[in-house]
Structure formats: C-alpha cells, structure tokens
Write a protein that holds these residues in place. Structure first.
Motif, PDB file in Angstrom:
ATOM      1  N   CYS A  15       2.035 -25.191  -3.723  1.00  0.00           N
ATOM      2  CA  CYS A  15       2.610 -26.533  -3.594  1.00  0.00           C
ATOM      3  C   CYS A  15       1.844 -27.536  -4.437  1.00  0.00           C
ATOM      4  N   TRP A  43      10.108 -30.465  -6.507  1.00  0.00           N
ATOM      5  CA  TRP A  43      10.889 -30.093  -5.320  1.00  0.00           C
ATOM      6  C   TRP A  43      10.628 -28.658  -4.884  1.00  0.00           C
ATOM      7  N   ILE A  47       9.046 -27.708  -1.216  1.00  0.00           N
ATOM      8  CA  ILE A  47       9.690 -26.741  -0.330  1.00  0.00           C
ATOM      9  C   ILE A  47       8.714 -25.619   0.004  1.00  0.00           C
ATOM     10  N   VAL A  50       5.968 -27.276   2.416  1.00  0.00           N
ATOM     11  CA  VAL A  50       6.431 -27.764   3.715  1.00  0.00           C
ATOM     12  C   VAL A  50       7.144 -26.673   4.516  1.00  0.00           C
ATOM     13  N   ILE A  51       8.096 -25.991   3.911  1.00  0.00           N
ATOM     14  CA  ILE A  51       8.890 -25.000   4.645  1.00  0.00           C
ATOM     15  C   ILE A  51       8.125 -23.682   4.783  1.00  0.00           C
ATOM     16  N   VAL A  52       7.729 -23.122   3.651  1.00  0.00           N
ATOM     17  CA  VAL A  52       7.063 -21.816   3.693  1.00  0.00           C
ATOM     18  C   VAL A  52       5.678 -21.936   4.329  1.00  0.00           C
ATOM     19  N   GLY A  54       4.635 -24.446   6.161  1.00  0.00           N
ATOM     20  CA  GLY A  54       4.793 -24.998   7.505  1.00  0.00           C
ATOM     21  C   GLY A  54       5.097 -23.935   8.546  1.00  0.00           C
ATOM     22  N   THR A  55       5.933 -22.957   8.190  1.00  0.00           N
ATOM     23  CA  THR A  55       6.229 -21.895   9.152  1.00  0.00           C
ATOM     24  C   THR A  55       4.989 -21.040   9.411  1.00  0.00           C
ATOM     25  N   SER A  77       8.138 -16.503  10.012  1.00  0.00           N
ATOM     26  CA  SER A  77       7.473 -17.014   8.811  1.00  0.00           C
ATOM     27  C   SER A  77       7.362 -15.941   7.736  1.00  0.00           C
ATOM     28  N   VAL A  80      10.776 -15.941   6.222  1.00  0.00           N
ATOM     29  CA  VAL A  80      10.959 -17.136   5.379  1.00  0.00           C
ATOM     30  C   VAL A  80      10.310 -16.919   4.015  1.00  0.00           C
ATOM     31  N   TRP A  84      11.983 -16.741   0.355  1.00  0.00           N
ATOM     32  CA  TRP A  84      11.463 -17.568  -0.737  1.00  0.00           C
ATOM     33  C   TRP A  84      11.317 -16.733  -2.008  1.00  0.00           C
TER      34      TRP A  84
END
Length: 144
Positions: A15, A43, A47, A50-52, A54-55, A77, A80, A84
């Motif tokens: 990130c 972006w 993603i 935050v998403i990957v 975050g899980t 996770s 996820v 990804w």
C-alpha cells in the motif's frame, strides 16, 4: 498468527509503496493501468492496504483476543488475498514469483483456518458407526 502477520505487513508495505512511490518505482509500469479502471496506482494501493490488509488485521485481533469466531476471519482474509492475486493478474496478465509466494501463504492461512474450524475429522481414518434400521442409535459399539 505468523502467516497472517506476514500477509498484513506485506499488504501495508505494498500500500505504502503504491500510494507514495507509485508502480513505476516497484517495477510496475503505468502502461499496465491501461487495462484497468484506475488512473494511477494510488487506488489499487489503498484497496490493498485497507481491504486486504484490513481483513488480516481483523483476523489477528480476533485471534489475539481469543474470540471463538477467530478462525472465520482468518479463512476469509486468506480468500480475500487469493482474490486480490487473481484480480491483479487477470487484467495485467503478468506473473511474478511474488504472486506465487503470496498465493501460497494465503492458501496456507486459509487451509489452517479451515482445519482449525474442524474440517479434519479426528481420527482421520475412523469409520462412522453403523445405524440401526430406524436410523437412530448404533447397532454395535465397534466400527464396521
């Protein structure tokens, strides 16, 4: 926890690299974005974080606090992160050894979580007891 922590640190590092330095600085040319809906690497980087990431963080917190449901977030996770990788590879059609490493860690995390949820019967090669004709109870105490 080790696998989830590795995946979390990797997602956060990715990130930061994508958002701050951009894809060019990490060997991902901007031409690859032409096949995606994103105008820049910011972006996808957000993603990823935050998403990957975050899980992974949710799974680690749930396990650290010893929540009964902790293995569910670990399995989710891992899935996820596998999604990804597939979504990352699909439009770019570029494979890197790192994709293999991360896919393997995600697979390990998911399999370990599913096993922790009880998917592996104990003992593995034991047989189910026979049922009576009515379908209730055992006809014998010994396995068939």
């Amino acid at each position: 926890m080790v696998v989830a922590l590795f995946n979390l640190v990797s997602a956060l590092a990715g990130c930061v690299l994508l958002v701050v330095a951009g894809g060019d600085s990490v060997g991902m040319p901007n031409e690859w974005l032409a096949r995606t809906p994103f105008p820049s690497w910011a972006w996808p980087g957000l993603i990823l974080g935050v998403i990957v990431g975050g899980t992974q963080l949710v799974a680690l917190i749930a396990q650290r606090r010893r929540y009964v449901l902790a293995w569910g977030p670990h399995a989710a996770s891992g899935l996820v992160m596998m999604i990804w990788i597939f979504v990352e590879i699909a439009p770019l059609l570029v494979w890197s050894p790192l994709h293999g490493v991360y896919f393997l860690t995600e697979l390990v995390q998911t399999v370990l979580a599913v096993l922790a949820l009880g998917a592996w019967p104990q003992p593995f090669f034991a047989r189910m007891p026979r049922r009576s004709r009515t379908g209730v109870g055992n006809t014998t105490d010994t396995p068939a």
